[in-house]
Write an enzyme that holds these catalytic residues in place. Structure first.
Site, short mmCIF file in Angstrom:
data_model
loop_
_atom_site.label_atom_id
_atom_site.label_comp_id
_atom_site.label_asym_id
_atom_site.label_seq_id
_atom_site.Cartn_x
_atom_site.Cartn_y
_atom_site.Cartn_z
N LYS A 191 3.53 3.33 2.27
CA LYS A 191 4.52 2.44 1.62
C LYS A 191 5.08 3.22 0.43
O LYS A 191 5.07 2.76 -0.72
CB LYS A 191 3.82 1.14 1.18
CG LYS A 191 4.73 0.08 0.64
CD LYS A 191 5.32 -0.81 1.71
CE LYS A 191 6.31 -1.79 1.09
NZ LYS A 191 7.05 -2.57 2.07
N ASP A 224 4.84 -1.87 6.83
CA ASP A 224 5.27 -3.19 7.34
C ASP A 224 6.07 -3.01 8.63
O ASP A 224 5.88 -3.72 9.62
CB ASP A 224 6.03 -3.99 6.28
CG ASP A 224 6.97 -3.14 5.45
OD1 ASP A 224 6.88 -1.90 5.51
OD2 ASP A 224 7.81 -3.71 4.73
N ASP A 248 -7.59 0.16 7.76
CA ASP A 248 -8.48 -0.97 8.06
C ASP A 248 -7.70 -2.06 8.79
O ASP A 248 -8.12 -2.56 9.84
CB ASP A 248 -9.03 -1.50 6.73
CG ASP A 248 -10.12 -2.52 6.93
OD1 ASP A 248 -10.68 -2.58 8.04
OD2 ASP A 248 -10.42 -3.26 5.97
#
Ligand code: NAD
Length: 359
Positions: A191, A224, A248
């Site tokens: 990100k 995302d 994760d």
């Protein structure tokens, strides 16, 4: 030649799936010298620890472990045995393959992903400051002075820590894995558009390392967008490399794409040691019932065979597992159309069926 391997049955349903997995691994024809060590509830009750030091000593001696799940005791102030193992042995790379097999009930049929998660830093580094403590007040005052952001003292802070060394090491691991396993592409997930310095550093290291591997395609995706892409067209992706937290989350998302925990294997790899284990936990409510699916641990055993250089045996075992899943006869309740299907077989019968195919 017999390979010395530390075998940790774990607790809950761990001992049953471990025994089933040991039997199929031996049926591949590869020789093993098992160093069996208990850990978990049994040693907690007997010795007051879920991870006796002799378990770590054994892995340091053999270099390789096959591990059943270990229950994390709640409310006793004990750290998870799994986190301790990863930290103590510096098992910095967590590999979680997610592959579709005919016969698995899933909305997707062409998934073949390798998730490579950095295991040691990011928001998991444990650098946290609790609301109302003097350290927190001091940190807020420091941030007020050194940045343009004014913070509320009535808050808590967790620090996202990303280093050059760990980012380079995990991305290099992903590319080496791609080369060794004839994969075509590595996608770095981040990100960096928002966390310009931490994720930005991870991305920069990924881009630099990618230049050392011109034979493997490289691209990056914002996390995302990556989630949406995986749900819409997972077949476009191959090897994904991610910092700890995104790794994760996306590894569970990917297990969901292929049909669940009963078939999701994992490996924790470091410079010197490797520990192979299923993604799922100890499922204690089914302990001692010969009920749960041993295949996630068997697939983890196949990953271990590859790690030991026994590629042909690994392929043979994976093919036997795939054929057993496709036939759908000798499978546990979780792979049947309904969980109370009377034709579901038990843990040890799955091992028998896989061994028959290996023979
Ligand atoms: P879990 O994975 O043990 O079980 C959740 C549910 O998934 C089970 O009730 C069962 O319905 C299903 N399931 C899990 N494994 C299955 C299998 N092999 N076959 C068929 N169905 C299966 O998760 P949990 O209940 O959250 O955790 C239980 C304990 O395990 C906790 O103490 C947790 O900390 C620990 N845990 C350990 C590890 C590890 O050792 N690496 C990993 C995850 C959780």
């Amino acid at each position: 030649m017999a390979y010395a391997v530390t075998l940790i049955p774990g607790d809950g349903t761990g001992p049953e799936i471990t025994e089933a997995t040991r039997r199929v691994l031996e049926a591949t024809g590869v020789g093993f010298d098992w160093h069996v060590h208990e850990a978990g509830q049994v040693t907690l009750e007997r010795e007051g620890t879920i991870l006796p030091p002799r378990v770590l000593d054994s892995i340091r001696a053999t270099g390789v472990a096959l591990k059943g799940p270990i229950t994390t005791p709640i409310g006793r102030g004990l750290r998870s045995a799994n986190v301790t193992l990863r930290k103590t042995l510096d098992l910095y790379a967590n590999i979680r393959p997610a592959k579709s097999f005919p016969g698995l009930r899933s909305r997707y049929h062409n998934v073949d992903l390798i998730i490579i998660r950095e295991n040691t830093e990011d928001l998991y580094a444990g650098i946290e400051f609790q609301r109302g403590t003097p350290d927190m007040d001091e940190l807020v005052a420091w941030i007020d002075e050194h940045s343009h952001v004014k913070l509320d003292r009535d808050a808590a802070i967790s620090i996202k820590y990303i280093s050059v060394a760990a980012s380079r090491r995990i991305v290099r691991f992903a590319f080496d894995y791609a080369v060794a396993n004839k994969r075509r592409k590595v996608t770095a997930v981040h990100k960096a558009n928002i966390m310009r310095y931490s994720d930005g550093l991870f991305l920069q290291m990924a881009q630099e390392v990618a230049r050392e591997y011109p034979q493997i395609a490289f691209e990056d995706r914002i996390v995302d967008n990556m989630c949406m892409q995986l749900v819409q067209k997972p077949e476009l992706y191959d090897v994904l490399v991610l910092p700890n937290l995104y790794g994760d989350i996306l590894s569970d998302l990917s297990a969901g794409l292929i049909g669940g925990l009963g078939v999701a294997p994992g490996a924790n790899i470091g410079e010197r040691y490797a520990v192979f284990e299923p993604v799922h936990g100890s499922a204690p409510k089914y302990a001692g019932q010969n009920k749960v699916n041993p295949m996630a641990m068997m697939f983890s055993g196949a990953l271990m065979l590859r790690h030991l250089g026994e590629r042909a045996a690994a392929e043979k075992l994976e093919a036997a597992l795939a054929a057993t899943i496709a036939e759908g006869k000798f499978v546990t309740y979780d792979l049947k159309p309904s969980p109370d299907d009377k034709s579901a077989v038990g843990t040890s019968q799955v091992a028998d069926a896989v061994i028959t195919r290996l023979g």
